[in-house]
Enzyme design. Structure first.
Site, PDB file in Angstrom:
ATOM      1  N   ARG A  63       0.838  -1.214   0.000  1.00 40.91           N
ATOM      2  CA  ARG A  63       0.000   0.000   0.000  1.00 40.91           C
ATOM      3  C   ARG A  63       0.865   1.254   0.000  1.00 40.91           C
ATOM      4  NH1 ARG A  63      -3.058   2.891   4.354  1.00 40.91           N
ATOM      5  NH2 ARG A  63      -4.810   3.941   3.330  1.00 40.91           N
ATOM      6  N   HIS A  67       0.559   4.189  -2.870  1.00 41.31           N
ATOM      7  CA  HIS A  67       0.316   5.598  -2.561  1.00 41.31           C
ATOM      8  C   HIS A  67       1.474   6.481  -3.019  1.00 41.31           C
ATOM      9  CE1 HIS A  67      -3.216   5.519   0.489  1.00 41.31           C
ATOM     10  NE2 HIS A  67      -3.288   4.470  -0.319  1.00 41.31           N
ATOM     11  N   ASP A  68       2.674   5.940  -3.025  1.00 46.32           N
ATOM     12  CA  ASP A  68       3.809   6.710  -3.537  1.00 46.32           C
ATOM     13  C   ASP A  68       3.691   6.880  -5.048  1.00 46.32           C
ATOM     14  OD1 ASP A  68       6.414   8.003  -3.343  1.00 46.32           O
ATOM     15  OD2 ASP A  68       7.198   6.214  -4.321  1.00 46.32           O
ATOM     16  N   ASP A  75       8.610   7.717  -6.893  1.00 47.35           N
ATOM     17  CA  ASP A  75       9.823   8.499  -6.654  1.00 47.35           C
ATOM     18  C   ASP A  75      10.227   8.601  -5.185  1.00 47.35           C
ATOM     19  OD1 ASP A  75       7.838  10.142  -5.672  1.00 47.35           O
ATOM     20  OD2 ASP A  75       8.232  11.817  -7.043  1.00 47.35           O
ATOM     21  N   SER A  77       8.674   9.951  -2.813  1.00 42.95           N
ATOM     22  CA  SER A  77       8.298  11.221  -2.175  1.00 42.95           C
ATOM     23  C   SER A  77       7.487  11.009  -0.906  1.00 42.95           C
ATOM     24  CB  SER A  77       7.532  12.105  -3.150  1.00 42.95           C
ATOM     25  OG  SER A  77       6.368  11.459  -3.634  1.00 42.95           O
ATOM     26  N   ASN A  95      -3.142   9.256   3.817  1.00 38.27           N
ATOM     27  CA  ASN A  95      -1.937   8.678   4.408  1.00 38.27           C
ATOM     28  C   ASN A  95      -1.838   8.841   5.925  1.00 38.27           C
ATOM     29  OD1 ASN A  95      -1.106   8.159   1.746  1.00 38.27           O
ATOM     30  ND2 ASN A  95      -0.052  10.120   1.585  1.00 38.27           N
ATOM     31  N   PRO A 164      -6.983   7.160  -5.206  1.00 42.10           N
ATOM     32  CA  PRO A 164      -8.399   6.759  -5.180  1.00 42.10           C
ATOM     33  C   PRO A 164      -8.895   6.509  -3.757  1.00 42.10           C
ATOM     34  CG  PRO A 164      -7.211   5.590  -6.899  1.00 42.10           C
ATOM     35  CD  PRO A 164      -6.176   6.298  -6.081  1.00 42.10           C
ATOM     36  N   HIS A 194      -6.184  -6.164  -2.215  1.00 41.27           N
ATOM     37  CA  HIS A 194      -7.013  -6.215  -1.014  1.00 41.27           C
ATOM     38  C   HIS A 194      -7.359  -7.642  -0.618  1.00 41.27           C
ATOM     39  CE1 HIS A 194      -8.523  -1.781  -1.493  1.00 41.27           C
ATOM     40  NE2 HIS A 194      -7.234  -1.877  -1.174  1.00 41.27           N
ATOM     41  N   THR A 195      -6.663  -8.597  -1.184  1.00 43.73           N
ATOM     42  CA  THR A 195      -6.809  -9.985  -0.748  1.00 43.73           C
ATOM     43  C   THR A 195      -6.059 -10.243   0.544  1.00 43.73           C
ATOM     44  OG1 THR A 195      -6.663 -12.287  -1.481  1.00 43.73           O
ATOM     45  CG2 THR A 195      -4.802 -10.880  -2.027  1.00 43.73           C
ATOM     46  N   THR A 242      -9.202 -15.636   3.555  1.00 44.11           N
ATOM     47  CA  THR A 242      -7.774 -15.922   3.761  1.00 44.11           C
ATOM     48  C   THR A 242      -7.027 -14.591   3.940  1.00 44.11           C
ATOM     49  OG1 THR A 242      -7.553 -16.026   1.348  1.00 44.11           O
ATOM     50  CG2 THR A 242      -7.710 -18.131   2.535  1.00 44.11           C
ATOM     51  N   ASP A 247      -4.123 -14.397  -2.524  1.00 47.90           N
ATOM     52  CA  ASP A 247      -4.776 -15.308  -3.455  1.00 47.90           C
ATOM     53  C   ASP A 247      -5.897 -14.562  -4.162  1.00 47.90           C
ATOM     54  OD1 ASP A 247      -6.843 -15.170  -1.578  1.00 47.90           O
ATOM     55  OD2 ASP A 247      -6.273 -17.053  -0.615  1.00 47.90           O
TER      56      ASP A 247
END
Length: 319
Positions: A63, A67-68, A75, A77, A95, A164, A194-195, A242, A247
């Site tokens: 994550r 987000h970077d 980069d 940042s 964040n 997003p 998001h698994t 899980t 997966d």
């Protein structure tokens, strides 16, 4: 825990390498072959140690990388701290008190600096760590093109507007990913991250209390950890089947209306991506291949190379 070693992973690595060669000639899997030959081993060992201590950290690093990359490219940042004269991205709404894993990147950077001083960027360390975090949790692996340099600037405004949100509609998700050069298929594949991992109550409260396209038993269970008021940082697993394995159960959850975030369930809600969600839900290998390829494409968003940027000595501070 050990990296899986079946032949499908070799195929994914080959696919990712081919994608790299066509997409960004300034990055190369062999960029540090002579200047820091043990880089990948250092990163992998550190990630293995960290995941042994905390299974959640693999998802957290993935994550952090996402987000970077979504703000001015991959980069590094997001790793920069605020100072009296510098405003970074860590306190942007998506964040603040949410993105984590900075200390692990610091640890890896320290080890890399000890082996190869002033050679490897924090941006590349993050890209490699994200790949290894997925692989160590049972997911695919891929060849990571490297050679990025670190940003000397950050964008709080970009971090507040270009990542997003968990409340986004399908149309918004497709538009925001397209703005980064990523297709709707890339978006659905990358959402499969998001698994594993967790989400905070504040990100799914509206869904479990207000959305109608949700399994009622699932919603009731989530309400147990997320009251109507308070408890904003209470955690729930993103994948109820899980949660500690990478997966394709994320997609099977969507088929039964058990997506935790509103933006998750938007992928399967009588819309344009329903058929792809069904496909990934029944075809693990296809999801793994598409996820690996999409990760390479995301990692190639606007990298700083050659004379641009710098190689930070400390990931938290501009040199």
């Amino acid at each position: 825990m050990a990296f899986p070693t079946n032949n499908s992973f070799l195929t994914l690595s080959i696919i990712a390498s081919l994608l790299f060669s066509c997409s960004n000639a300034q990055l190369s899997p062999n960029f540090y072959a002579s200047t820091c030959p043990n880089l990948q081993l250092i990163v992998r060992n550190a990630m293995r140690e960290a995941i042994t201590q905390e299974l959640r950290i693999g998802a957290s690093i993935l994550r952090l990388f996402f987000h970077d990359c979504f703000v001015n490219g991959c980069d590094g940042s997001l790793l920069l701290d605020d100072t009296a004269t510098f405003t970074g991205e860590k306190n942007a709404f998506p964040n603040r008190n949410s993105v984590r894993g900075y200390e692990l990147i610091d640890t890896i950077k320290t080890r890399v600096e000890a082996a190869c001083r002033a050679t490897v960027s924090c941006a590349d360390i993050l890209a490699l760590a994200a790949r290894d975090g997925v692989g160590l949790m049972g997911g695919p692996t891929w060849t990571v093109p490297v050679g990025r340099r670190d940003a000397r600037t950050a964008s709080l405004r970009g971090a507040n507007s270009e990542i997003p949100a968990p409340f986004a509609s399908l149309a918004t998700l497709i538009t925001m990913f397209a703005a980064k050069g990523l297709s709707a298929r890339d978006m659905v594949a990358l959402s499969g991250a998001h698994t594993f991992g967790f989400a905070q109550c504040a990100t799914f409260r509206t869904r479990i209390y207000n959305d109608t396209n949700i399994n009622p038993v699932f919603a009731a269970n989530r309400r147990g950890v997320c009251p109507t008021t308070g408890g904003d940082t209470n955690l729930a697993v993103l994948d109820v089947q899980t949660p500690n394995r990478f997966d394709n159960n994320y997609y099977t959850n969507l088929l039964t209306r058990r997506g935790l975030l509103h933006s998750d369930q938007e992928l399967f809600n009588n819309g344009s991506q329903d058929s792809l969600v069904r496909f990934y839900g029944r075809n693990l290998n296809a999801f793994r291949a598409d996820f690996a390829a999409a990760m390479v494409r995301m990692g190639n968003i606007s990298p700083l190379t050659r004379a641009n940027g710098e190689i930070r000595r400390n990931c938290r501070l501009v040199n």
